[in-house]
Design a protein around this motif. Sequence first.
Motif, mmCIF file in Angstrom:
data_model
loop_
_atom_site.group_PDB
_atom_site.id
_atom_site.type_symbol
_atom_site.label_atom_id
_atom_site.label_comp_id
_atom_site.label_asym_id
_atom_site.label_seq_id
_atom_site.Cartn_x
_atom_site.Cartn_y
_atom_site.Cartn_z
ATOM 1 N N THR A 77 0.821 -1.209 0.000
ATOM 2 C CA THR A 77 0.000 0.000 0.000
ATOM 3 C C THR A 77 0.853 1.257 0.000
ATOM 4 O O THR A 77 0.548 2.227 -0.708
ATOM 5 N N SER A 78 1.921 1.269 0.768
ATOM 6 C CA SER A 78 2.780 2.462 0.808
ATOM 7 C C SER A 78 3.456 2.686 -0.537
ATOM 8 O O SER A 78 3.606 3.833 -0.988
ATOM 9 N N ARG A 79 3.853 1.609 -1.202
ATOM 10 C CA ARG A 79 4.466 1.759 -2.530
ATOM 11 C C ARG A 79 3.436 2.212 -3.558
ATOM 12 O O ARG A 79 3.750 2.978 -4.471
ATOM 13 N N LEU A 80 2.207 1.756 -3.398
ATOM 14 C CA LEU A 80 1.127 2.208 -4.272
ATOM 15 C C LEU A 80 0.942 3.718 -4.144
ATOM 16 O O LEU A 80 0.876 4.434 -5.146
ATOM 17 N N ASP A 81 0.873 4.206 -2.911
ATOM 18 C CA ASP A 81 0.724 5.644 -2.685
ATOM 19 C C ASP A 81 1.891 6.423 -3.277
ATOM 20 O O ASP A 81 1.704 7.477 -3.900
ATOM 21 N N GLU A 82 3.085 5.918 -3.089
ATOM 22 C CA GLU A 82 4.273 6.627 -3.566
ATOM 23 C C GLU A 82 4.249 6.798 -5.078
ATOM 24 O O GLU A 82 4.499 7.896 -5.595
ATOM 25 N N THR A 83 3.924 5.736 -5.790
ATOM 26 C CA THR A 83 3.979 5.805 -7.248
ATOM 27 C C THR A 83 2.818 6.610 -7.824
ATOM 28 O O THR A 83 3.000 7.356 -8.793
ATOM 29 N N ILE A 84 1.645 6.488 -7.238
ATOM 30 C CA ILE A 84 0.487 7.194 -7.792
ATOM 31 C C ILE A 84 0.497 8.661 -7.395
ATOM 32 O O ILE A 84 0.234 9.543 -8.233
ATOM 33 N N CYS A 85 0.809 8.967 -6.163
ATOM 34 C CA CYS A 85 0.819 10.372 -5.730
ATOM 35 C C CYS A 85 1.945 11.164 -6.394
ATOM 36 O O CYS A 85 1.857 12.396 -6.503
ATOM 37 N N ALA A 86 2.971 10.469 -6.879
ATOM 38 C CA ALA A 86 4.050 11.151 -7.600
ATOM 39 C C ALA A 86 3.561 11.753 -8.912
ATOM 40 O O ALA A 86 4.214 12.644 -9.477
ATOM 41 N N THR A 87 2.418 11.308 -9.420
ATOM 42 C CA THR A 87 1.869 11.842 -10.669
ATOM 43 C C THR A 87 1.051 13.117 -10.444
ATOM 44 O O THR A 87 0.592 13.729 -11.405
ATOM 45 N N GLY A 88 0.833 13.484 -9.187
ATOM 46 C CA GLY A 88 0.003 14.641 -8.887
ATOM 47 C C GLY A 88 -1.384 14.285 -8.389
ATOM 48 O O GLY A 88 -2.126 15.166 -7.941
ATOM 49 N N LEU A 89 -1.763 13.009 -8.461
ATOM 50 C CA LEU A 89 -3.029 12.589 -7.882
ATOM 51 C C LEU A 89 -2.908 12.575 -6.363
ATOM 52 O O LEU A 89 -1.835 12.324 -5.818
ATOM 53 N N GLY A 90 -4.019 12.809 -5.685
ATOM 54 C CA GLY A 90 -4.008 12.812 -4.233
ATOM 55 C C GLY A 90 -4.944 11.761 -3.669
ATOM 56 O O GLY A 90 -6.056 11.560 -4.179
ATOM 57 N N LEU A 91 -4.490 11.071 -2.622
ATOM 58 C CA LEU A 91 -5.325 10.075 -1.965
ATOM 59 C C LEU A 91 -6.466 10.775 -1.227
ATOM 60 O O LEU A 91 -6.231 11.639 -0.386
ATOM 61 N N THR A 92 -7.701 10.405 -1.542
ATOM 62 C CA THR A 92 -8.855 11.050 -0.912
ATOM 63 C C THR A 92 -9.654 10.107 -0.026
ATOM 64 O O THR A 92 -10.401 10.567 0.838
#
Length: 270
Positions: free
Chosen positions: A200-215
């Motif tokens: 999960t932490s790696r998922l957040d790292e790779t996706i949030c690096a694109t500018g998307l934010g976890l909501t």
Amino acid sequence: MPAIDAAIGLLTCPVCAAGLTRDDRRLCCPQQHSFDIARYGYVNLLNGPAPANADTWDMVAARERFLDAGFYRPILDALIQACAGARRIAEAGAGPGYYLAGVVAACRPEQHLALDVSAVAARRSARRGLASAVADSWTGLPVRSGSLDRLLCVFAPRNPADFARVLRPGGELIVVTPTPAHLAGLRDQLGLLDVPADKTSRLDETICATGLGLTARDQLDFGLDADPAAIGDLIAMGPNAFHQPVPVPDDPAPVRVSVTISCYRRPRVT
């Protein structure tokens, strides 16, 4: 009206990225690239050969049997809730279309699109009445930039940068991933592939690096009473099918399902 029409305006040419329109039994772009619509209703937009990890007939058949039996219905219910009010919905790695078909039936979006790298899977999703295309997430989705309200990715490979590209401002990426507790008993008993503790932490790292934010994030846990045939399909429909054969238990067994449902949003333009 052919099912593929539900994706016209979303689909782009894999060669030049121009928009595709339908001309009878083919899709065409202004640069005269054209792609035949298969007699089963899907279109192949792979710009090259299918990769070796594309799901096989046996894998897709196992997935259909397992999912259509309703074992993962709680996951579908969560996706329906996440997609309420969305007008344009696509799924990357849609397989035979179980999840997207359920979402489309419940949410009635104006447009939808099922994408998978397997032609077998696209054929089966088209059979469910879905606009379906063969495409590889790793090389880029044949989808217009900024067009989607929701993009679903359920137990499937992810291309974070391209997923962010196809979302409109305010659009959301919904990702379903297993937790380390997912199928834990079966994994211990049968030697199935492990789920990394830091997934999960790696998922957040790779996706949030694109500018998307976890909501939003929810963990969904439930149990199954699965007979040997269902357990065999559960093993055969996933990545374990590409590894050495796994012996299936002779008796029914309790199965624990544990997944994380994560929602990432593209920021609105201010």
